[in-house]
Enzyme design. Structure first.
Site: not given
Length: 254
Positions: A53-54, A76, A140, A144, A174
């Site tokens: 988990d980053v 990513n 979000y 970004k 995706t």
């Protein structure tokens, strides 16, 4: 654009865009470590999976401390549910910013020493949401935008040892596209708004990431590479009722 013998870490690399990037790095000859909270549903040949988990800075530190070498980091991991600003409290929006901005910063700091020794590079996976209004994903988009700014500052602070660049990615087809765009008819309708007439494939983003990580981009740092199929057709063009037939003697719009 060969990466023979180089070691790359791709966060969020088990599905979607991340998996496409990982596959592209494997094809270019790199040794690839993919990390995510859950393992890939299908094998990714040529990669090593590490659960991570980053947002867990201690776990991130242990991952990079255990790597004998690191040449490329691809930040990513990220994403956000569709949620209007008034539909959630500030803490929920803060978690989106944490995942998409603060976590890439923490991961980059943990990777710094090994990247510096290798003369390596970082590729941030940004989004067109960071450069335009993003209703429903405002936090979000803000994260970004911050990520792109962060990358430019890193490129200056960490030069000449580490190159840092951003891929500004548009819509990608995706396994989760239906959650954002609906059924196939909806996906096709949205794709028609892209000048190139289609969504990106994860492999398109992967090819761009390989380029930025390769010696072909050795003098590119602090850059933002648009991977969005030409952007978005301006809505006013479809709404306008004017006759655009050229008239002799009329000046051109500028």
């Amino acid at each position: 654009m060969e990466l023979d013998g180089k070691v790359a870490v791709v966060t969020g690399g088990t599905r979607g865009v991340g998996a496409g990037i990982a596959r592209a790095f494997v094809r270019a000859g790199a040794e690839v470590v993919v990390c995510a909270r859950r393992p890939p549903e299908a094998p990714l040949p040529g990669t090593e999976f590490v659960p991570l988990d980053v947002r867990d800075t201690d776990a991130v530190g242990r991952l990079f401390a255990g790597l004998p070498r690191l040449d490329v980091l691809v930040n990513n991991a990220g994403g956000a549910p569709h949620r209007l600003l008034t539909e959630a409290g500030a803490d929920r929006h803060a978690r989106v910013v944490e995942l998409n901005l603060l976590a890439p910063l923490a991961v980059s700091l943990a990777a710094y020493d090994r990247l510096r020794r290798a003369g390596g590079s970082i590729v941030m996976i940004g989004s067109v949401s960071g450069g335009r209004p993003s209703p429903g994903t405002a936090a979000y988009g803000a994260a970004k935008a911050g990520l792109e700014s962060l990358a430019r500052s890193m490129a200056v602070e960490w030069a000449p040892d580490i190159r840092v660049n951003t891929l500004v990615v548009g819509m990608v087809r995706t396994e989760l596209s239906h959650l954002h765009y609906g059924d196939q008819d909806g996906i096709d309708a949205v794709a028609r708004t892209v000048p190139l007439g289609r969504f990106a494939q994860p492999s398109d983003v992967g090819a761009a990431a390989v380029f930025l990580a390769s010696d072909a981009a050795a003098y590119i740092s602090g850059a933002s590479l648009l991977v969005h199929g030409g952007g978005e057709r301006p809505a006013f063009l479809d709404a306008a009722t004017a006759d655009h037939t050229p008239v002799a003697g009329q000046g051109e719009l500028t």
